[in-house]
Design a protein around this motif. Structure first.
Motif, PDB file in Angstrom:
ATOM      1  N   LYS B 115       4.185  -8.352  -4.206  1.00 18.41           N
ATOM      2  CA  LYS B 115       5.518  -8.435  -4.799  1.00 18.41           C
ATOM      3  C   LYS B 115       6.479  -7.692  -3.887  1.00 18.41           C
ATOM      4  N   SER B 116       7.445  -8.435  -3.335  1.00 21.07           N
ATOM      5  CA  SER B 116       8.360  -7.822  -2.374  1.00 21.07           C
ATOM      6  C   SER B 116       9.406  -6.995  -3.094  1.00 21.07           C
ATOM      7  N   PRO B 117       9.595  -5.740  -2.663  1.00 24.64           N
ATOM      8  CA  PRO B 117      10.665  -4.934  -3.278  1.00 24.64           C
ATOM      9  C   PRO B 117      12.054  -5.468  -2.908  1.00 24.64           C
ATOM     10  N   VAL B 118      12.138  -6.393  -1.952  1.00 23.53           N
ATOM     11  CA  VAL B 118      13.446  -6.915  -1.547  1.00 23.53           C
ATOM     12  C   VAL B 118      14.015  -7.819  -2.642  1.00 23.53           C
ATOM     13  N   ASP B 119      13.224  -8.818  -3.063  1.00 19.47           N
ATOM     14  CA  ASP B 119      13.769  -9.771  -4.028  1.00 19.47           C
ATOM     15  C   ASP B 119      12.888  -9.933  -5.268  1.00 19.47           C
ATOM     16  N   GLY B 120      11.803  -9.153  -5.360  1.00 22.06           N
ATOM     17  CA  GLY B 120      10.944  -9.249  -6.532  1.00 22.06           C
ATOM     18  C   GLY B 120      10.069 -10.494  -6.555  1.00 22.06           C
ATOM     19  N   LYS B 121      10.172 -11.330  -5.512  1.00 26.20           N
ATOM     20  CA  LYS B 121       9.311 -12.517  -5.438  1.00 26.20           C
ATOM     21  C   LYS B 121       7.943 -12.135  -4.881  1.00 26.20           C
ATOM     22  N   VAL B 122       6.936 -12.974  -5.158  1.00 35.83           N
ATOM     23  CA  VAL B 122       5.619 -12.669  -4.604  1.00 35.83           C
ATOM     24  C   VAL B 122       5.354 -13.542  -3.386  1.00 35.83           C
ATOM     25  N   TYR B 123       4.725 -12.936  -2.383  1.00 34.59           N
ATOM     26  CA  TYR B 123       4.431 -13.617  -1.130  1.00 34.59           C
ATOM     27  C   TYR B 123       2.973 -13.406  -0.751  1.00 34.59           C
ATOM     28  N   LEU B 124       2.410 -14.457  -0.138  1.00 33.22           N
ATOM     29  CA  LEU B 124       1.044 -14.358   0.360  1.00 33.22           C
ATOM     30  C   LEU B 124       1.019 -13.395   1.543  1.00 33.22           C
ATOM     31  N   ILE B 125       0.082 -12.437   1.509  1.00 34.67           N
ATOM     32  CA  ILE B 125      -0.068 -11.511   2.635  1.00 34.67           C
ATOM     33  C   ILE B 125      -1.536 -11.437   3.023  1.00 34.67           C
ATOM     34  N   ARG B 126      -1.788 -10.692   4.103  1.00 30.23           N
ATOM     35  CA  ARG B 126      -3.152 -10.489   4.579  1.00 30.23           C
ATOM     36  C   ARG B 126      -3.582  -9.094   4.147  1.00 30.23           C
ATOM     37  N   GLY B 127      -4.812  -8.970   3.660  1.00 27.29           N
ATOM     38  CA  GLY B 127      -5.299  -7.660   3.257  1.00 27.29           C
ATOM     39  C   GLY B 127      -6.591  -7.303   3.974  1.00 27.29           C
ATOM     40  N   PHE B 128      -6.671  -6.052   4.478  1.00 26.18           N
ATOM     41  CA  PHE B 128      -7.904  -5.553   5.089  1.00 26.18           C
ATOM     42  C   PHE B 128      -8.382  -4.371   4.257  1.00 26.18           C
TER      43      PHE B 128
END
Lengths: 376, 393
Positions: B115-128
């Motif tokens: 969840k991006s603090p910029v616009d509150g939308k959710v975006y696919l990211i990479r997690g390690f």
């Protein structure tokens, strides 16, 4: 007299003019290639939409781009279907599954699109000819641009997808765009079997067809009330603009090809400038003579501009022909949809003429040096 | 630098830096020609830079793994795809002689939504993810802060992620897949052509954001093996081969990087696209350089004819013209190379791509520049050969 003089200068030494044409040809070709790449990427993102039947597209408000659209409840699409403006509303389901029959024992990811074959929501003839095949259980159609890592994709081959045996029913021609290395079409029932955790309650796209004569933007606003919050409805023009915006601003694509385009225009200006100023240098005594008999700097600058425009226009046509060949080559090697439209050609022609004028104005500077007293 | 271009004393003739003199004779023309060649070189340099950046971005994480030998699924065809295997196999690997440690590396590219603090939308990211007690990455910022990852829900975020993810902002909390996460620090990695941003966490936090049950923990994406001092990597590799099932591939770091590079080179469009750009830059540069040499030779025809008349052989004059073309090329290459340093920084800043000027790019671009200038000069030089003293005067 301006154009005639320019023409005479150019035809006076054919060898030299041929060389100048070669230079301008390359400069314009360069602009063609960079412009083609710049537009090919968003075009690649629109590949599926360009082959889909819809007037309005219902998506989740989490929609990012075609291959990452988010999902919404099927009931939202059914609500839209009840509007008197709507003829048809078809859900499409996207997912990734492991293709466990790749080359060298590898398991590449397959992008699958599930839809009701009876809806005929996709336009390619190669798909609609095989809708009956698609309705068979555990049968898929594979995009013919699927990469070799998936192994042979002939009709009849049985492959292991997500631990189910699936028969390849045939191939179709659409393109993989940015969906993945391989794409396959499935019936809804088959999709639900292959991706049991997904089921059919949460589609990714809703393709809405309107009654003939219904205004899409008006209908979009009306339908939005029926489908409620959490959903977005795109008209075609809005969707095209949104996808192009995504690829040019969200990713590095816009910057990479945009900078290439910019540099190619500067290089083009440099090339034409070199050519024109060499010509001026060679004709300096003649220009000085014209000045001596009363022609103004402006008139001579006009001649130079005409000269530069003539070679730009002459160089444009062979560049257009060569670009058509190179676009073909790039399309085959990269699977990017490089298409040479009239719009592109017009854009490049405009850019070429602008480049010619700018370089002529830069080079005309040298004309001021044409002092009759110096030359003789 | 110019020394090599000064003419050698051959056949009793004076050594005259004729090419050099020719180049600097007309300053304005020099500026013009180096600008023309320079822009063509700049075009090649940006294309080569993009190509390198593409590979550097896709190989960055693999190169930054802290281990000598790696285990992964034999079916895995590229790094950015999930093909996990059971964590229990790591214990088997640990028993092989010469293995000092085996650490799990978890990764996900398709299922983590930030969840991006910029616009509150959710975006696919990479997690390690890894065990904070057993570091697997060579990123110093991750290793100094790994202690803070012990708490469940604690994550480190990539401050070089794409801006719309808001990972560069001083935010203390966010959500991944609806699970509250505490941002306990930042590191600098940058996006690649698949992922926009990266989050690093402990294996426990990873299991929680993946909504994995205790009975079915997430599988391992890579097993990171460090060797005991003095152990022979090849021997350990074959011992591991005997100890582990065929569903596991055992690779050294070089093999792992080479495998990924081959995948990217064969299956992505980046290689051909940037190669086309470079070739076009080369051809355009050749045409510009031809124009320049042709104009110069035409202007100096009387001088060349004079030299011929007083007995200098044609070969000598050819060398002067070629050297002059070479010098023109270098005069265009130097400002283009310097400009590209700034341009690379700018692109790196805007596009977050790892644009690095390398020795390889430097030498390749210099060779291409000299190549295009010398080829075009060879074509243009015909006039000197035909320069007839009697005709000129």
């Amino acid at each position: 007299m301006t154009i005639e003089l320019a023409w005479r200068i150019l035809t006076q030494d054919i060898g030299r003019t041929a060389l100048a044409l070669a230079g301008i040809f390359m400069a314009i070709l360069l602009v063609f290639i960079q412009l083609g790449l710049f537009f090919a990427v968003p075009q690649g993102g629109l590949l599926l939409y360009d082959h889909m039947r819809f007037d309005l597209l219902l998506v989740s408000d989490q929609y990012e781009y075609q291959a990452q659209p988010g999902a919404f409840q099927l009931t939202r699409l059914i609500a839209a279907r009840n509007s008197p403006d709507v003829v048809k509303a078809t859900p499409l389901y996207f997912g990734f599954v492991k293709w466990k029959s790749g080359e060298d024992g590898l398991w590449p990811d397959l992008f699958v699109i599930g839809f009701d074959p009876a809806s005929a929501v996709l336009t390619p003839a190669s798909i609609n000819a095989d809708l009956g095949v698609l309705s068979r259980p555990d049968t898929i159609l594979v995009d013919n641009a699927t990469r070799p890592i998936f192994g042979p994709i002939e009709a009849g081959r049985v492959v292991d997808i997500a631990d189910r045996r699936e028969a390849i029913g045939g191939q179709y021609v659409l393109g993989t765009g940015f969906m993945g290395l391989g794409v396959a079409l499935l019936s809804e029932a088959n999709f639900a079997r292959l991706l049991p955790h997904r089921g059919l309650a949460m589609p990714n796209l809703g393709a809405i067809q309107l009654k003939p004569g219904v205004d899409p933007s008006g209908a979009a606003a009306d339908l939005q009330k029926l489908t409620g919050p959490g959903t977005t409805i795109f008209t075609r023009p809005k969707l095209d603009a949104y996808e192009a915006g995504y690829w040019t601003t969200r990713t590095s694509v816009g910057l990479i090809f945009g900078s290439g385009l910019l540099i190619s225009i500067v290089v083009g200006i440099m090339v034409i400038y070199q050519i024109v100023s060499t010509q001026i240098g060679r004709q300096l005594p003649q220009f000085a003579t014209l000045k001596a008999i009363g022609y103004s700097d402006r008139a001579l600058a006009g001649t130079v501009t005409a000269m530069s425009l003539i070679i730009a226009v002459a160089g444009f046509w062979p560049a257009l022909a060569a670009a058509a060949l190179i676009y073909d080559e790039i399309r085959q090697r990269t699977l990017l949809p490089m298409t040479l439209s009239i719009g592109h050609a017009a854009l490049v022609l405009t850019a070429s003429l602008a480049m010619a004028v700018v370089s002529a104005l830069l080079a005309a500077d040298g004309l001021r040096r044409a002092d009759p007293a110096d030359v003789f | 630098m110019a020394v090599g271009f000064f003419l050698a004393d051959r056949g009793g003739m004076h050594a005259v830096p004729l090419a050099w003199r020719g180049v600097i004779a007309n300053k304005w023309r020099l500026v013009r020609s180096s600008a023309g060649i320079g822009f063509a070189v700049l075009l090649m340099l940006t294309q080569l830079g993009f190509q390198e950046a593409f590979f550097a971005a896709s190989l960055r994480v693999l190169r930054g793994l802290d281990g000598e030998i790696f285990l992964q699924s034999a079916h895995k065809y590229q790094f950015a795809t999930q093909d996990p295997f059971s964590v229990s196999l790591l214990a088997t690997a640990k028993t092989v002689p010469g293995v000092k440690s085996v650490s799990p590396f978890y990764a996900d590219w398709y299922d983590l939504f930030w969840k991006s603090p910029v616009d509150g939308k959710v975006y696919l990211i990479r997690g390690f993810a890894f065990d904070p007690d057993r570091p697997v990455l060579l990123l110093p910022a991750v290793n100094t802060q790994r202690g803070r990852l012990q708490a469940t829900g604690a994550v480190l975020v990539d401050r070089r992620a794409r801006r719309f993810l808001g990972m560069d902002r001083p935010v203390a909390q966010s959500e991944i897949n609806g699970v509250r996460t505490d941002i306990v620090g930042q590191f600098a990695l940058g996006p690649d052509f698949v992922s926009d941003g990266t989050v690093i966490m402990s294996e426990r936090t990873f299991a929680s954001v993946m909504h994995a049950s205790v009975s079915d923990p997430p599988g391992v994406e890579l097993g990171v093996i460090k060797l005991a001092p003095g152990a022979d990597p090849a021997q350990v590799q074959s011992a591991l081969r005997r100890a582990l099932p065929a569903s596991i591939t055992i690779m050294t770091k070089d093999q792992l990087v080479a495998f990924e590079r081959a995948f990217q080179a064969n299956l992505s469009s980046a290689g051909p696209i940037f190669a086309i750009g470079t070739i076009v830059g080369f051809v355009v540069g050749m045409l510009i350089s031809y124009q320049i040499t042709f104009a110069e030779v035409s202007d100096r025809l009387p001088q060349y004819a004079t030299l011929k008349a007083i007995g200098y052989p044609t070969a000598y004059l050819l060398r002067v013209v070629l050297e002059q073309a070479g010098l023109n090329g270098i005069a265009g290459w130097i400002p283009a190379w310097l400009t590209s340093l700034g341009l690379y920084r700018l692109i790196e800043h805007i596009a977050l791509l790892p644009m690095q000027m390398s020795l390889g790019i430097t030498l390749l671009s210099l060779a291409l520049t000299l190549g295009m200038c010398l080829i075009s000069a060879t074509i243009a030089v015909g006039r000197v050969i035909r320069a007839d003293p009697a005709a000129v005067f």
